[in-house]
Write a protein that holds these residues in place. Sequence first.
Motif, PDB file in Angstrom:
ATOM      1  N   PHE A 124     -33.756 -46.964 -22.065  1.00 25.77           N
ATOM      2  CA  PHE A 124     -34.311 -46.014 -21.282  1.00 25.77           C
ATOM      3  C   PHE A 124     -34.466 -44.775 -22.106  1.00 25.77           C
ATOM      4  N   ALA A 184     -30.342 -50.020 -23.351  1.00 20.54           N
ATOM      5  CA  ALA A 184     -29.077 -50.754 -22.164  1.00 20.54           C
ATOM      6  C   ALA A 184     -28.898 -52.137 -22.249  1.00 20.54           C
ATOM      7  N   GLU A 197     -17.409 -54.603 -21.085  1.00 24.14           N
ATOM      8  CA  GLU A 197     -16.870 -53.038 -20.920  1.00 24.14           C
ATOM      9  C   GLU A 197     -17.908 -52.463 -20.110  1.00 24.14           C
ATOM     10  N   SER A 198     -17.712 -51.337 -19.469  1.00 24.60           N
ATOM     11  CA  SER A 198     -18.479 -50.426 -18.913  1.00 24.60           C
ATOM     12  C   SER A 198     -19.518 -49.868 -19.795  1.00 24.60           C
ATOM     13  N   GLY A 199     -21.029 -49.925 -19.459  1.00 24.45           N
ATOM     14  CA  GLY A 199     -21.785 -49.301 -20.260  1.00 24.45           C
ATOM     15  C   GLY A 199     -22.522 -50.406 -21.260  1.00 24.45           C
ATOM     16  N   SER A 200     -21.887 -51.687 -20.960  1.00 17.63           N
ATOM     17  CA  SER A 200     -22.496 -52.709 -21.866  1.00 17.63           C
ATOM     18  C   SER A 200     -23.708 -53.153 -21.574  1.00 17.63           C
ATOM     19  N   GLY A 201     -24.343 -52.779 -20.467  1.00 12.54           N
ATOM     20  CA  GLY A 201     -25.782 -53.425 -19.875  1.00 12.54           C
ATOM     21  C   GLY A 201     -25.759 -54.323 -18.665  1.00 12.54           C
ATOM     22  N   LYS A 202     -24.621 -54.624 -18.319  1.00 16.13           N
ATOM     23  CA  LYS A 202     -24.532 -55.795 -17.311  1.00 16.13           C
ATOM     24  C   LYS A 202     -25.446 -55.542 -15.977  1.00 16.13           C
ATOM     25  N   SER A 203     -25.002 -54.328 -15.649  1.00 14.96           N
ATOM     26  CA  SER A 203     -25.646 -53.997 -14.491  1.00 14.96           C
ATOM     27  C   SER A 203     -27.447 -53.799 -14.391  1.00 14.96           C
ATOM     28  N   THR A 204     -27.691 -53.427 -15.560  1.00 13.19           N
ATOM     29  CA  THR A 204     -29.032 -52.984 -15.966  1.00 13.19           C
ATOM     30  C   THR A 204     -29.801 -54.535 -16.154  1.00 13.19           C
ATOM     31  N   VAL A 217     -31.797 -45.232 -25.126  1.00 14.47           N
ATOM     32  CA  VAL A 217     -30.590 -46.131 -25.038  1.00 14.47           C
ATOM     33  C   VAL A 217     -31.066 -47.510 -24.877  1.00 14.47           C
TER      34      VAL A 217
HETATM   35  P1  ADP Z   1     -22.600 -51.780 -17.177  1.00 15.52           P
HETATM   36  O1  ADP Z   1     -23.095 -52.452 -15.940  1.00 15.52           O
HETATM   37  O2  ADP Z   1     -22.252 -52.578 -18.057  1.00 15.52           O
HETATM   38  O3  ADP Z   1     -21.340 -50.944 -16.832  1.00 15.52           O
HETATM   39  P2  ADP Z   1     -25.203 -50.420 -17.347  1.00 15.52           P
HETATM   40  O4  ADP Z   1     -26.232 -51.499 -17.187  1.00 15.52           O
HETATM   41  O5  ADP Z   1     -24.907 -49.363 -16.144  1.00 15.52           O
HETATM   42  O6  ADP Z   1     -23.861 -50.776 -17.875  1.00 15.52           O
HETATM   43  O7  ADP Z   1     -25.267 -49.099 -18.584  1.00 15.52           O
HETATM   44  C1  ADP Z   1     -25.652 -49.607 -19.746  1.00 15.52           C
HETATM   45  C2  ADP Z   1     -26.574 -48.326 -20.417  1.00 15.52           C
HETATM   46  O8  ADP Z   1     -27.379 -48.004 -19.922  1.00 15.52           O
HETATM   47  C3  ADP Z   1     -25.353 -47.439 -20.313  1.00 15.52           C
HETATM   48  O9  ADP Z   1     -25.446 -46.587 -21.671  1.00 15.52           O
HETATM   49  C4  ADP Z   1     -26.072 -46.370 -19.360  1.00 15.52           C
HETATM   50  O10 ADP Z   1     -25.656 -44.966 -19.368  1.00 15.52           O
HETATM   51  C5  ADP Z   1     -27.295 -46.568 -19.527  1.00 15.52           C
HETATM   52  N1  ADP Z   1     -28.196 -46.497 -18.272  1.00 15.52           N
HETATM   53  C6  ADP Z   1     -28.099 -47.330 -17.042  1.00 15.52           C
HETATM   54  N2  ADP Z   1     -29.084 -46.913 -16.140  1.00 15.52           N
HETATM   55  C7  ADP Z   1     -29.670 -45.819 -16.574  1.00 15.52           C
HETATM   56  C8  ADP Z   1     -30.808 -44.906 -16.302  1.00 15.52           C
HETATM   57  N3  ADP Z   1     -31.272 -45.300 -15.053  1.00 15.52           N
HETATM   58  N4  ADP Z   1     -31.248 -44.040 -17.014  1.00 15.52           N
HETATM   59  C9  ADP Z   1     -30.637 -43.830 -18.190  1.00 15.52           C
HETATM   60  N5  ADP Z   1     -29.760 -44.518 -18.700  1.00 15.52           N
HETATM   61  C10 ADP Z   1     -29.192 -45.483 -18.060  1.00 15.52           C
END
Ligand code: ADP
Length: 282
Positions: free
Chosen positions: A14, A29, A48-55, A27
């Motif tokens: 991103f 992700a 951990e939170s922010g490690s990229g799992k959801s993305t 970033v």
């Molecule tokens: P997790 O699910 O492990 O908590 P995320 O996948 O939500 O992690 O996020 C991974 C990284 O990508 C984080 O640094 C988050 O801030 C960034 N991120 C996620 N979605 C977006 C977006 N739509 N725009 C910019 N940065 C994003």
Amino acid sequence: TEILVDVQHVSKHFPIGRGLSLAKKQVKAVDDVSFTINKGETFGLVGESGSGKSTLGRAILQLEKLTGGEVLYGGSPLSGLSSKKMGKYRKEMQMIFQDPYSSVNSRLKIGEIIAEPLKWHLKLSKQEIQSRVEELLEQVGLKREWVSRYPHEFSGGQRQRIGIARAIALNPAFILADEAVSALDVSVQAQIINLLQDLQAKMGLTYLFIGHDLGVVQHISDRVGVMYLGKLVEIAPSKAIFQEPAHPYTRVLIDSIPNGKRTNKLKAEGEIPSPANPPSGC
Ligand code: ADP
């Protein structure tokens, strides 16, 4: 074993910041992640939170446009499909969220919430939808006569059941469960995990189960993948993950489980990268 989902070198970056900076910052992700999910298995993703799992999960479902790489589903690449061709996969690949109502209209009755995907994807009569919805309620352990109630009348666990009913309405093959039990009390977590395992046995479902709690993810999964700063740093059979963690960060996760089962294996401050203190160059 048959591979259902084949994730090949997937990246999602991103842009961050704004303005006219010449060096565009990004970033990473998700950064060059490859793994496969077998048909009928539960693959857990922890980190951990922010490690990229959801993305990563959203990228697999093609809800994010990939920066690089490819996802194969049943051997077929998912990128660049027409919306008509993608429709078939939209039915087969479903999602359960931490808050099942974050994306639905809260003024809908639960019967209407569960009926939405049926209305979008199938041509059914009102009667057929009604009976399918009632059947789904029963399948997830709720009462048929609750069909006209509103989400706020239900507990967290019951609301998660409604989200699951909606997710299985179209008989999917693959479900992404993203922090699906994270907001629930431990005893309710166990009930929802039982339900997910029950449905998996009955419907032959394949799960990608995302969570930040290694204990929970390890419990439900056949294999566990560990995400760290956008990279998949370890994949292990979940039975082995506590015994033989290969990556130092996995040991950090194990040591953070607060039930006293694990002894603290951290030897020296700084020796092992910690969430608060990531190693340089990552
Ligand atoms: P997790 O699910 O492990 O908590 P995320 O996948 O939500 O992690 O996020 C991974 C990284 O990508 C984080 O640094 C988050 O801030 C960034 N991120 C996620 N979605 C977006 C977006 N739509 N725009 C910019 N940065 C994003």
